[in-house]
Every structure is written in C-alpha cells, then in structure tokens.
Design a protein around this motif. Structure first.
Motif, short mmCIF file in Angstrom:
data_model
loop_
_atom_site.label_atom_id
_atom_site.label_comp_id
_atom_site.label_asym_id
_atom_site.label_seq_id
_atom_site.Cartn_x
_atom_site.Cartn_y
_atom_site.Cartn_z
N GLY A 40 -5.15 25.38 -52.63
CA GLY A 40 -6.17 25.81 -53.58
C GLY A 40 -7.54 25.31 -53.19
O GLY A 40 -7.68 24.33 -52.45
N ASP A 41 -8.57 25.99 -53.67
CA ASP A 41 -9.94 25.56 -53.42
C ASP A 41 -10.29 24.34 -54.27
O ASP A 41 -9.65 24.07 -55.29
N PHE A 42 -11.34 23.63 -53.87
CA PHE A 42 -11.83 22.46 -54.59
C PHE A 42 -10.75 21.39 -54.79
O PHE A 42 -10.68 20.75 -55.82
N THR A 43 -9.89 21.25 -53.77
CA THR A 43 -8.87 20.20 -53.79
C THR A 43 -9.30 19.12 -52.80
O THR A 43 -9.84 19.44 -51.73
N PRO A 44 -9.09 17.84 -53.11
CA PRO A 44 -9.68 16.77 -52.31
C PRO A 44 -9.18 16.68 -50.88
O PRO A 44 -9.99 16.62 -49.93
N VAL A 45 -7.85 16.64 -50.69
CA VAL A 45 -7.32 16.50 -49.33
C VAL A 45 -7.72 17.70 -48.47
O VAL A 45 -8.14 17.54 -47.32
N CYS A 46 -7.63 18.89 -49.04
CA CYS A 46 -7.96 20.10 -48.29
C CYS A 46 -9.44 20.15 -47.92
O CYS A 46 -9.80 20.66 -46.85
N THR A 47 -10.28 19.62 -48.78
CA THR A 47 -11.71 19.58 -48.46
C THR A 47 -11.96 18.75 -47.21
O THR A 47 -12.73 19.13 -46.33
N THR A 48 -11.26 17.61 -47.11
CA THR A 48 -11.41 16.77 -45.91
C THR A 48 -10.87 17.48 -44.67
O THR A 48 -11.43 17.35 -43.58
N GLU A 49 -9.80 18.25 -44.85
CA GLU A 49 -9.19 18.95 -43.71
C GLU A 49 -10.10 20.06 -43.20
O GLU A 49 -10.32 20.19 -41.98
N LEU A 50 -10.61 20.89 -44.11
CA LEU A 50 -11.49 21.98 -43.67
C LEU A 50 -12.78 21.43 -43.07
O LEU A 50 -13.35 22.02 -42.15
N GLY A 51 -13.22 20.28 -43.59
CA GLY A 51 -14.40 19.65 -43.01
C GLY A 51 -14.13 19.17 -41.59
O GLY A 51 -14.96 19.36 -40.69
N ARG A 52 -12.98 18.56 -41.37
CA ARG A 52 -12.63 18.10 -40.02
C ARG A 52 -12.46 19.29 -39.08
O ARG A 52 -12.87 19.24 -37.92
N ALA A 53 -11.84 20.37 -39.58
CA ALA A 53 -11.68 21.58 -38.77
C ALA A 53 -13.05 22.14 -38.37
O ALA A 53 -13.24 22.60 -37.24
N ALA A 54 -14.00 22.10 -39.30
CA ALA A 54 -15.35 22.58 -39.00
C ALA A 54 -15.99 21.74 -37.91
O ALA A 54 -16.63 22.26 -36.99
N ARG A 55 -15.82 20.43 -38.00
CA ARG A 55 -16.38 19.53 -37.01
C ARG A 55 -15.78 19.73 -35.63
O ARG A 55 -16.45 19.58 -34.61
N LEU A 56 -14.50 20.09 -35.58
CA LEU A 56 -13.80 20.25 -34.30
C LEU A 56 -13.79 21.69 -33.80
O LEU A 56 -13.23 21.97 -32.74
N CYS A 57 -14.39 22.61 -34.55
CA CYS A 57 -14.30 24.03 -34.20
C CYS A 57 -14.79 24.30 -32.78
O CYS A 57 -14.21 25.11 -32.05
N ALA A 58 -15.85 23.63 -32.35
CA ALA A 58 -16.37 23.85 -31.01
C ALA A 58 -15.35 23.45 -29.95
O ALA A 58 -15.26 24.08 -28.88
N GLU A 59 -14.56 22.41 -30.22
CA GLU A 59 -13.52 21.98 -29.27
C GLU A 59 -12.43 23.04 -29.16
O GLU A 59 -11.92 23.32 -28.06
N PHE A 60 -12.05 23.63 -30.29
CA PHE A 60 -11.05 24.70 -30.25
C PHE A 60 -11.62 25.93 -29.53
O PHE A 60 -10.93 26.55 -28.71
N THR A 61 -12.86 26.27 -29.82
CA THR A 61 -13.49 27.43 -29.18
C THR A 61 -13.54 27.24 -27.67
O THR A 61 -13.30 28.18 -26.90
N LYS A 62 -13.82 26.03 -27.23
CA LYS A 62 -13.88 25.72 -25.80
C LYS A 62 -12.55 26.00 -25.11
O LYS A 62 -12.50 26.32 -23.93
#
Length: 244
Positions: A40-62
């Motif tokens: 679900g949206d606005f859930t604490p653990v998931c917010t941290t996960e999507l944030g980490r995914a955003a930070r690492l997105c360039a590494e996955f794209t590479k």
C-alpha cells in the motif's frame, strides 16, 4: 492463471502507471527488469524501499535493467506518495517524479494473477496484502512450489521475457536493494558464462566451475586457471576460477 515457475515466460500484462500505460513485454524490450510490489501507499517500510530503489536506479540502468513498482492504490495516491518518497531520500530538489513507473492495481487483479497475495497479511478492509520471495534459478535442478502457493513480490525478468528469480519478504522487513543488485550481477554473468557464484560473491571475486564440466573442458574455457579447494572427502568438486 497457474503460478509462475522459474524459466516461465512472464505474462504480457497491460497496466496503468505513473508514467502512463504500459504493455509489459513492450516496456521490457531487450532489457532485464526488476518488478517489485508493495502492500500500500504511504506505508513506512515501503517508503524506505522505494527511496532506496530511486537512489540505486542509475546502477540498475547501467546494467541494462528497468525497474517498475506495483502498489494496490490509485495513480493519484501514487503521485502524492512519490513526493514523500523523494523527500525521504533527499531527491526532491533533483527531480519531480520517481525514476521508474509505479503500477496502479486497486482491484489487486495483477497482484493476484502474479501470485503476490499473502493470505496471512490483511489490510484494514480484510483484503490480502501483497507480499514480498527468494527462489533463484541456477545450474542445478531444484523442486519449486508454484507461486500460487508461495506468494512472491520481487521478480527479476530477463530479456527473453522469462522469470529468472523471485524474492519474498514479510511486510515488516525491508528489502535489501544492494543484494538485489548483486543478484542481477550474478544472473547476468551466469547467463553468458558457464559458471556459478558462491556464497557472498561480489563482482570481481572468483567464481565456481560446475561439477558437470570436465577438467579438460575447464582448462580450455578458463585460461586464467582453475584451482580446487581440498576437502576431507577428497572429492574435487569445489573448483574456482577468476571471474571471466
């Protein structure tokens, strides 16, 4: 729909996302893909996960990997939640939206079809929460439960549109995206080279030579050399070579 097994062609579903409509196989193209679901949206653990995914997105794209998230809420909620996620990971000044699409699945039809529903985790309305699975393909045959019995929520799909790996975590435990990135490195290496990666392997470490490969063949395929870890049984099955 039957549960997905490793090696199965991933469903070519249509979905509405924060980046517009997608037809999954067209979205995938010739890329690898990591698809991860959230309860679900606005859930604490998931917010941290999507944030980490955003930070690492360039590494996955590479690495030629596309990312896509799924959450069982509306597009409007996804867009609002994205602002919180960007603020959480201090990216709100860098961009106005997440660097990957988030699928809207309010009716949970896609989550159900992909075997992502956890029967023991319920939301406030009594509906199953999407779960998060660790099943991986490799060089050796394994017996697997179908996803309809083993809920999953992180899928890694190859350019051939086939399921390569799935991961499961309970809603209370955040995923380790550095580990997902490491797994991608292993999958991409072992997809093109006849090797396996041992426990705790990191890119650049030595890799393992499969037991089915003869000494003569190994010496040809791995000119950097093959060394064997001696064990009490005297069986020469722990063979290593520098990463090709």
């Amino acid at each position: 729909m039957p549960g997905l097994l490793l090696g199965d062609v991933f469903p070519n579903f249509h979905a509405e996302t924060t980046d517009g409509s997608i037809q999954f196989h067209d979205f995938l193209g010739d890329s690898w893909c990591v698809l991860f679901s959230h309860p679900g949206d606005f859930t604490p653990v998931c917010t941290t996960e999507l944030g980490r995914a955003a930070r690492l997105c360039a590494e996955f794209t590479k690495r030629g990997v596309k990312m896509v998230a799924l959450s069982v809420d509306s597009l409007e909620d996804h867009h609002d939640w994205s602002k919180d996620i960007l603020a959480y990971c201090s990216m709100e000044s860098e961009r106005s939206s997440l660097p990957y699409p988030v699928i809207a699945d309010q009716k949970r039809e896609l989550a159900l079809a992909l075997g992502m529903m956890d029967p023991d985790e319920k939301d406030k309305d009594g509906l199953p929460l999407t779960a998060r699975c660790v099943r991986t393909s490799g060089l050796y045959p394994v017996t697997l439960q179908p996803c309809s019995q083993l809920p999953s929520a992180v899928f890694i799909i190859g350019p051939d549109k086939r399921l390569k790996l799935s991961l499961l975590y309970p809603a209370s435990t955040g995923r380790n995206f550095d580990e997902i990135l490491r797994v991608v490195d292993s999958l991409q290496l072992t997809a093109t080279k006849r090797v396996a990666t041992p426990a705790d392997w990191q890119p650049g470490d030595s890799v393992m030579v499969p037991p089915s490969m003869s000494e003569a063949e190994a010496s040809v395929l791995f000119p950097a050399g093959v060394f064997t870890k001696e064990v009490p049984s005297k069986r020469k099955y722990l063979r290593y070579t520098p990463q090709p």
